[in-house]
Design an enzyme around this catalytic site. Structure first.
Site, PDB file in Angstrom:
ATOM      1  N   LYS A  50      87.144  96.248  92.674  1.00  0.00           N
ATOM      2  CA  LYS A  50      87.306  97.139  91.277  1.00  0.00           C
ATOM      3  C   LYS A  50      88.556  97.703  91.388  1.00  0.00           C
ATOM      4  O   LYS A  50      89.559  97.641  90.266  1.00  0.00           O
ATOM      5  CB  LYS A  50      86.351  98.140  91.390  1.00  0.00           C
ATOM      6  CG  LYS A  50      85.018  97.662  91.144  1.00  0.00           C
ATOM      7  CD  LYS A  50      83.858  98.483  91.142  1.00  0.00           C
ATOM      8  CE  LYS A  50      82.525  97.988  91.058  1.00  0.00           C
ATOM      9  NZ  LYS A  50      81.191  98.832  91.492  1.00  0.00           N
ATOM     10  N   GLN A  94      80.017 104.759  93.806  1.00  0.00           N
ATOM     11  CA  GLN A  94      79.448 103.357  94.316  1.00  0.00           C
ATOM     12  C   GLN A  94      78.150 103.634  95.074  1.00  0.00           C
ATOM     13  O   GLN A  94      77.933 104.581  96.029  1.00  0.00           O
ATOM     14  CB  GLN A  94      80.452 102.782  95.148  1.00  0.00           C
ATOM     15  CG  GLN A  94      80.001 101.462  95.809  1.00  0.00           C
ATOM     16  CD  GLN A  94      80.136 100.326  94.664  1.00  0.00           C
ATOM     17  OE1 GLN A  94      80.798 100.221  93.677  1.00  0.00           O
ATOM     18  NE2 GLN A  94      78.904  99.552  94.655  1.00  0.00           N
ATOM     19  N   ASP A 117      79.728 103.625  84.597  1.00  0.00           N
ATOM     20  CA  ASP A 117      78.593 102.818  85.052  1.00  0.00           C
ATOM     21  C   ASP A 117      77.348 102.894  83.929  1.00  0.00           C
ATOM     22  O   ASP A 117      76.531 102.109  84.074  1.00  0.00           O
ATOM     23  CB  ASP A 117      78.051 103.090  86.394  1.00  0.00           C
ATOM     24  CG  ASP A 117      78.479 102.040  87.450  1.00  0.00           C
ATOM     25  OD1 ASP A 117      78.962 101.278  87.192  1.00  0.00           O
ATOM     26  OD2 ASP A 117      78.341 102.435  88.952  1.00  0.00           O
TER      27      ASP A 117
END
Ligand code: NAD
Length: 289
Positions: A50, A94, A117
């Protein structure tokens, strides 16, 4: 006859290119803060990928790495700080986290306009209510693939196998918003084969390797395989590709189908976060005499 393959790498490259071209014109570049807790090797690989993509596209990389034994309160305070920092456009925690941490409580601390997200309750509510917001990246990637291959959705029978917060549920919402007739399947679904055989578009996100074989698929259907399983013979999906490719009209391979889309859509979500926060998307045109 074999189905046409959906080329996720190609579509993802196009999305990344579009994001990079928009960012090149922005006077203030967006910044993504990824948060990695501890040393989980798979998470470290995902975060590195990412971050690399951010840099390639001109997004500022505002990564934070914290030790595995960080407390809930310390991590909460880091996330609140990033949420309040005007220099930070987007925040991504994460997952999975070490067992002593409560992920949902921490995700709720990310402001909805920075929640790239799309996993907070507010982001889910915006999606459910058809309000502009940031939605989960993998379902957005599936929608982008379907659109890139001009798959008809309005009025179409779409079956989604799986209803997780990460993939199946948000995907079903996005499809409903596009006027598809959506059936959501899960572990409690009776006669999954019969339900799936009804689908014009069959999307499988169950996390069970080889769950869907040719008997599940209506001849001519479009089949999207979200599953990822690392095996001794490489990466495979939830669909028995060799069989289903002979029945479907259009199909995603694994790897190379949905997989490459997730990071591309994360980059687009970071741009979208900037938009929601009122960033200018282009330099103002120079004044003419
Ligand atoms: P999950 O375990 O959270 O959810 C699985 C869902 O599938 C549940 O709703 C469950 O009820 C349903 N399900 C499981 N077995 C079933 C069965 N036999 N019949 C009917 N329904 C069944 O998983 P998830 O996070 O949604 O991920 C699903 C798959 O997608 C996994 O293989 C995961 O690795 C993969 N995934 C891929 C990407 C990507 O970037 N391509 C991203 C996220 C997840």
């Amino acid at each position: 006859m074999s189905a046409e393959l959906i080329d996720g790498k190609k579509v993802a490259a196009r999305v990344r290119d579009e994001v990079a071209r928009t960012i090149a014109r922005m006077p203030v570049k967006p910044g993504l803060a990824t948060i990695l807790v501890g040393e989980n090797p798979a998470s470290a690989i995902y975060v590195a990928s990412k971050r690399r993509t951010c840099t390639e596209l001109g997004i500022r990389d505002l990564h934070r790495h914290v030790p595995a034994d960080i407390s809930q309160a310390e991590l909460a305070s880091l996330i609140i700080g990033l949420g309040e920092d005007p220099d930070v456009t987007a925040v991504l925690l994460q997952l999975p986290l070490p067992k002593h941490l409560d992920p949902q409580q921490l995700i709720e601390l990310i402001p909805a306009d920075k929640d790239v997200d799309g996993l907070s309750i507010l982001s889910g509510g915006r999606l459910a209510k058809h309000v502009p917001g940031l939605y989960p990246c993998t379902p957005l990637g599936v929608m982008e693939l379907l659109d890139s291959y001009y798959v008809q959705l309005a009025g179409t029978d779409v079956v989604v196998v799986g209803r997780s917060n990460l993939v199946g549920w948000p995907l079903a919402q996005m499809l409903l918003q596009r006027d598809a007739t959506v059936t959501s399947c899960h572990k409690g679904t009776r006669n999954l084969v019969r339900v799936c055989r009804h689908a014009d578009v069959l999307i499988v996100a169950a996390g069970e390797q080889g769950l869907v074989d040719a008997s599940f698929v209506r001849p001519g259907a479009t089949v999207i395989d979200v599953g990822i399983h690392r095996t001794a013979h490489g990466i495979t999906g939830d669909v028995v590709f060799d069989e289903v490719v002979e029945v479907a009209d259009l199909i995603t391979p694994v790897p190379g189908g949905v997989g490459p889309m997730t990071i591309a859509m994360l980059m687009r979500n970071t741009l979208r976060a900037a938009e929601l926060q009122g960033y200018e998307l282009a330099n103002p045109a120079p004044a003419t005499g």
